[in-house]
Design an enzyme around this catalytic site. Structure first.
Site, PDB file in Angstrom:
ATOM      1  N   ARG A  25     -25.160   5.840  21.092  1.00  0.00           N
ATOM      2  CA  ARG A  25     -23.860   5.320  21.514  1.00  0.00           C
ATOM      3  C   ARG A  25     -23.527   4.009  20.791  1.00  0.00           C
ATOM      4  O   ARG A  25     -24.399   3.186  20.554  1.00  0.00           O
ATOM      5  CB  ARG A  25     -23.824   5.094  23.024  1.00  0.00           C
ATOM      6  CG  ARG A  25     -24.783   4.003  23.504  1.00  0.00           C
ATOM      7  CD  ARG A  25     -24.748   3.822  25.005  1.00  0.00           C
ATOM      8  NE  ARG A  25     -23.656   2.978  25.407  1.00  0.00           N
ATOM      9  CZ  ARG A  25     -23.724   2.051  26.358  1.00  0.00           C
ATOM     10  NH1 ARG A  25     -24.840   1.863  27.025  1.00  0.00           N
ATOM     11  NH2 ARG A  25     -22.693   1.324  26.668  1.00  0.00           N
TER      12      ARG A  25
ATOM     13  N   GLU B 284     -32.584 -11.265  33.731  1.00  0.00           N
ATOM     14  CA  GLU B 284     -31.591 -10.282  33.311  1.00  0.00           C
ATOM     15  C   GLU B 284     -31.451 -10.350  31.797  1.00  0.00           C
ATOM     16  O   GLU B 284     -31.328 -11.437  31.230  1.00  0.00           O
ATOM     17  CB  GLU B 284     -30.239 -10.583  33.978  1.00  0.00           C
ATOM     18  CG  GLU B 284     -29.171  -9.572  33.627  1.00  0.00           C
ATOM     19  CD  GLU B 284     -27.905  -9.797  34.434  1.00  0.00           C
ATOM     20  OE1 GLU B 284     -27.952  -9.682  35.677  1.00  0.00           O
ATOM     21  OE2 GLU B 284     -26.873 -10.097  33.817  1.00  0.00           O
TER      22      GLU B 284
ATOM     23  N   ARG C 242     -17.493  -9.621  24.485  1.00  0.00           N
ATOM     24  CA  ARG C 242     -16.957  -8.270  24.601  1.00  0.00           C
ATOM     25  C   ARG C 242     -15.787  -8.249  25.592  1.00  0.00           C
ATOM     26  O   ARG C 242     -15.186  -9.276  25.877  1.00  0.00           O
ATOM     27  CB  ARG C 242     -18.083  -7.323  25.006  1.00  0.00           C
ATOM     28  CG  ARG C 242     -19.165  -7.256  23.905  1.00  0.00           C
ATOM     29  CD  ARG C 242     -20.245  -6.285  24.182  1.00  0.00           C
ATOM     30  NE  ARG C 242     -19.700  -4.918  24.277  1.00  0.00           N
ATOM     31  CZ  ARG C 242     -20.372  -3.919  24.822  1.00  0.00           C
ATOM     32  NH1 ARG C 242     -21.579  -4.105  25.321  1.00  0.00           N
ATOM     33  NH2 ARG C 242     -19.838  -2.706  24.870  1.00  0.00           N
TER      34      ARG C 242
ATOM     35  N   ASN D  86     -32.294  -4.883  32.655  1.00  0.00           N
ATOM     36  CA  ASN D  86     -31.024  -4.705  31.969  1.00  0.00           C
ATOM     37  C   ASN D  86     -30.239  -3.730  32.840  1.00  0.00           C
ATOM     38  O   ASN D  86     -30.431  -2.519  32.738  1.00  0.00           O
ATOM     39  CB  ASN D  86     -31.230  -4.145  30.557  1.00  0.00           C
ATOM     40  CG  ASN D  86     -29.924  -4.017  29.795  1.00  0.00           C
ATOM     41  OD1 ASN D  86     -28.860  -3.953  30.397  1.00  0.00           O
ATOM     42  ND2 ASN D  86     -30.009  -3.951  28.488  1.00  0.00           N
TER      43      ASN D  86
ATOM     44  N   TYR E 279     -24.837  -1.625  19.612  1.00  0.00           N
ATOM     45  CA  TYR E 279     -26.218  -1.510  20.066  1.00  0.00           C
ATOM     46  C   TYR E 279     -27.233  -1.205  18.970  1.00  0.00           C
ATOM     47  O   TYR E 279     -28.429  -1.202  19.224  1.00  0.00           O
ATOM     48  CB  TYR E 279     -26.325  -0.440  21.168  1.00  0.00           C
ATOM     49  CG  TYR E 279     -25.508  -0.789  22.386  1.00  0.00           C
ATOM     50  CD1 TYR E 279     -25.886  -1.823  23.230  1.00  0.00           C
ATOM     51  CD2 TYR E 279     -24.339  -0.099  22.689  1.00  0.00           C
ATOM     52  CE1 TYR E 279     -25.138  -2.148  24.345  1.00  0.00           C
ATOM     53  CE2 TYR E 279     -23.583  -0.422  23.804  1.00  0.00           C
ATOM     54  CZ  TYR E 279     -23.988  -1.446  24.620  1.00  0.00           C
ATOM     55  OH  TYR E 279     -23.243  -1.772  25.719  1.00  0.00           O
TER      56      TYR E 279
ATOM     57  N   ALA F 243     -24.104  -1.252  33.100  1.00  0.00           N
ATOM     58  CA  ALA F 243     -22.808  -1.434  33.765  1.00  0.00           C
ATOM     59  C   ALA F 243     -22.939  -1.891  35.216  1.00  0.00           C
ATOM     60  O   ALA F 243     -22.014  -2.503  35.754  1.00  0.00           O
ATOM     61  CB  ALA F 243     -22.000  -0.141  33.700  1.00  0.00           C
TER      62      ALA F 243
ATOM     63  N   HIS G 179     -29.507  -8.456  28.296  1.00  0.00           N
ATOM     64  CA  HIS G 179     -28.514  -7.550  27.718  1.00  0.00           C
ATOM     65  C   HIS G 179     -28.682  -7.542  26.212  1.00  0.00           C
ATOM     66  O   HIS G 179     -28.885  -8.602  25.604  1.00  0.00           O
ATOM     67  CB  HIS G 179     -27.084  -7.977  28.078  1.00  0.00           C
ATOM     68  CG  HIS G 179     -26.836  -7.948  29.548  1.00  0.00           C
ATOM     69  ND1 HIS G 179     -26.592  -6.780  30.231  1.00  0.00           N
ATOM     70  CD2 HIS G 179     -26.849  -8.931  30.472  1.00  0.00           C
ATOM     71  CE1 HIS G 179     -26.453  -7.055  31.515  1.00  0.00           C
ATOM     72  NE2 HIS G 179     -26.611  -8.350  31.686  1.00  0.00           N
TER      73      HIS G 179
ATOM     74  N   ARG H 255     -16.891  -7.454  31.216  1.00  0.00           N
ATOM     75  CA  ARG H 255     -18.333  -7.644  30.992  1.00  0.00           C
ATOM     76  C   ARG H 255     -18.763  -9.103  31.127  1.00  0.00           C
ATOM     77  O   ARG H 255     -19.944  -9.402  31.148  1.00  0.00           O
ATOM     78  CB  ARG H 255     -18.726  -7.129  29.612  1.00  0.00           C
ATOM     79  CG  ARG H 255     -18.516  -5.641  29.442  1.00  0.00           C
ATOM     80  CD  ARG H 255     -19.033  -5.171  28.093  1.00  0.00           C
ATOM     81  NE  ARG H 255     -18.587  -3.833  27.791  1.00  0.00           N
ATOM     82  CZ  ARG H 255     -19.181  -2.717  28.196  1.00  0.00           C
ATOM     83  NH1 ARG H 255     -20.255  -2.789  28.952  1.00  0.00           N
ATOM     84  NH2 ARG H 255     -18.701  -1.533  27.855  1.00  0.00           N
TER      85      ARG H 255
ATOM     86  N   PRO I 218     -28.029   2.344  33.578  1.00  0.00           N
ATOM     87  CA  PRO I 218     -27.322   3.510  33.079  1.00  0.00           C
ATOM     88  C   PRO I 218     -26.962   3.424  31.597  1.00  0.00           C
ATOM     89  O   PRO I 218     -26.592   2.374  31.087  1.00  0.00           O
ATOM     90  CB  PRO I 218     -26.053   3.562  33.942  1.00  0.00           C
ATOM     91  CG  PRO I 218     -25.899   2.209  34.516  1.00  0.00           C
ATOM     92  CD  PRO I 218     -27.270   1.641  34.621  1.00  0.00           C
ATOM     93  N   ASN I 219     -27.137   4.558  30.952  1.00  0.00           N
ATOM     94  CA  ASN I 219     -26.779   4.814  29.556  1.00  0.00           C
ATOM     95  C   ASN I 219     -27.674   4.108  28.538  1.00  0.00           C
ATOM     96  O   ASN I 219     -27.495   4.306  27.336  1.00  0.00           O
ATOM     97  CB  ASN I 219     -25.307   4.459  29.293  1.00  0.00           C
ATOM     98  CG  ASN I 219     -24.381   5.317  30.112  1.00  0.00           C
ATOM     99  OD1 ASN I 219     -24.532   6.538  30.137  1.00  0.00           O
ATOM    100  ND2 ASN I 219     -23.447   4.701  30.821  1.00  0.00           N
TER     101      ASN I 219
END
Length: 149
Positions: free
Chosen positions: A17, A99, A108, A74, A22, A77, A101, A112, A9-10
């Site tokens: 964003r 995985e 952060r 990835n 990012y 959330a 990120h 997270r 998501p996102n």
């Protein structure tokens, strides 16, 4: 290798964003970079993104049934609470999953710092921006070479 890259998501909003976290490269730019670098390394790369957990689970199952050599995920959330994704990754254990990120999740917010999906993967890479996906490809290459010995 035939590699499936799944983004949660996102991630389609990268470049829009939180540019301080990012960066300003668009999602399309990152996908193009990933496919180009993967092709240079001799791999077939498919990249998919969804804001829906069930869709990502179906794509993980696709990786198994369509005989992918590896998955880079990835989860966004979903990383922090999706036991369904954890179980889906475990269900396709014959397909090694890494995985990734973009940001250093450990630098952060506290929520997270915990990944419920990483324990189902062969490893986790974070904090290297889009180069993390290339490191994910390298991790899958290394895993394949190690398992062929």
């Amino acid at each position: 290798m035939k590699i499936l890259v799944l983004n949660g998501p996102n991630l389609n909003m990268i470049g829009i964003r939180e540019k301080g976290i990012y960066g300003s490269r668009s999602y399309a730019d990152i996908v193009g970079y990933l496919k180009e670098e993967g092709t240079k390394r001799g791999h077939e790369i498919e990249v998919l993104q969804s804001n829906y957990e069930g869709q990502i689970i179906e794509w993980l199952q696709k990786a198994y049934f369509e005989h992918y050599d590896g998955v880079i995920i990835n989860p966004g959330a979903f990383t922090h609470y999706s036991y369904a994704l954890h179980d889906a990754i475990k269900a396709i254990a014959d397909v090694p999953t890494v995985e990734v990120h973009l940001s250093n999740v450990h630098a952060r917010e506290a929520f997270r710092h915990q990944s419920v999906t990483a324990p189902a993967c062969i490893g986790q890479i974070c904090g290297f921006g889009e180069f993390g996906y290339i490191l994910g490809i390298m991790a899958l290459e290394n895993n394949k070479a190690k398992n062929q010995k």
